[in-house]
Enzyme design. Sequence first.
Site, PDB file in Angstrom:
ATOM      1  CB  SER A  81      -0.930  -0.003   1.222  1.00 63.48           C
ATOM      2  OG  SER A  81      -1.828  -1.076   1.155  1.00 63.48           O
ATOM      3  CB  ALA A 123       4.185   6.146   8.906  1.00 63.50           C
TER       4      ALA A 123
END
Length: 457
Positions: A81, A248
């Site tokens: 992703s 993240a």
Amino acid sequence: MGSPEFSWKLADHPRLPKGKTVAVVVLDGWGEANPHQYNCTRVADTPTVDSLKKGAPERWRLPRAHGTAVGLPTDDDTGNSEVGHNALGAGRIYAQGTISLQYDGTRYLLLEGASEHGAKRIHVHILTDGRDVLDRSSVRFVEIPENELSKLREKGIDAQIASGGGWMYVTMDRYENDWGVVKRGWDAQVLGEAPYKFQSALEAIKKLREDPKANDQYLPPFVIVDESGKAVGPIVDGDAVVTFNFRADQMFMIAKALEYENFDKVDRVRFPKIRYAGMLQYDGELKLPSHYLVSPPEIEKASGYFDPSMEEYVEMPSDKGISFNVQPKMKALEIAERARDAILSGKFHQVCINLANGDMVGHTGDIKATVISDHGNAEDMVKRDKSGQPLLDKDGNIQILTSHALPSGSNCDWRPWPCTGRPIQEGSAKCWACQCCCCCCCDESSWPRSSRRLRAD
């Protein structure tokens, strides 16, 4: 400042008329592949995409979402992703070799020990994946670190897995949606408390997987205890803690809990004095964490995801406590309605929409739900041998594919019904991702009339 003739104004687009709203719609996980009985995007009812494709075939293009086309080292790299969002946000090809790492079956490893060099105590806190690798593969992936840690124990090192759980349920919430997920991870990893206790990680995984509804992504938290029932490896004062995950969005919440002394999102009970480092820095603006192993990739400095500080940013939180295959439409209708209103308002020159149904539901391995939602690797949802034929398990059933795979790089290909092994009949179920992208065209005059409104169902 340059010559008087120089202007920073961009030239008008040669083909796009002024006064038009441009919509960028991301059908997350959608892909195209040759039609076959396991191709979910071809089996599902997709009238909107079909009308766009057939209504203006000269405008239809198929971009590549893997390999060198998006900055990965080779065309054998599927990416993930992060790669896709970075490529979309950058608008050009940036080298992404530093973030093309592939998961190895444990989404997240939190490593803690008494010292950084020559550690005599190493504890690993694992989260099982079941998404970017096949569900039920957790046992095999836990065996790998267990074997390595056993070698260290032979050398007199206290090395063992200390806790675990499924990544979607323990520790790794995203976008501050559900701090309860972080709390469950904190209790297991720091406090040594969890509803399930076992004397080894393999025992834990095997026992928890006995539940027929169990899924690696959603395994409950567990801790490893000694013969007296005491947790073997909670994080304590003086430990050095490292989180091994470059994502993240999956890490900055637990990073806050580990790094910030003043923190009130969850009741931590105690805040151990540790030395903490992330695999990389998860939030550049917050400088979080302050210590990390690898400098952030240049691609993140260049673009990263689409900027949430844009003129107006709207997020539709997912339903809590409901698996995506149970509610495959997710928030598609609500997103489509807000996108429609934004486009028709005339307020914006550009509207960016992300529909995650195909990705999130496709990863569950539920074929029927994936057809309805269209995502994941839906264009081919079966494992195949080297000759391209579907692989069968020991009982003769087709093996379902839930992880990312080349060449198509999406998760929405078709699979057979789990109960019968027969393929779903074409047109038997609609796709929520495609049903709701009808509000995403650039020029309303080119829409086929049948797709100018949202379907009532």
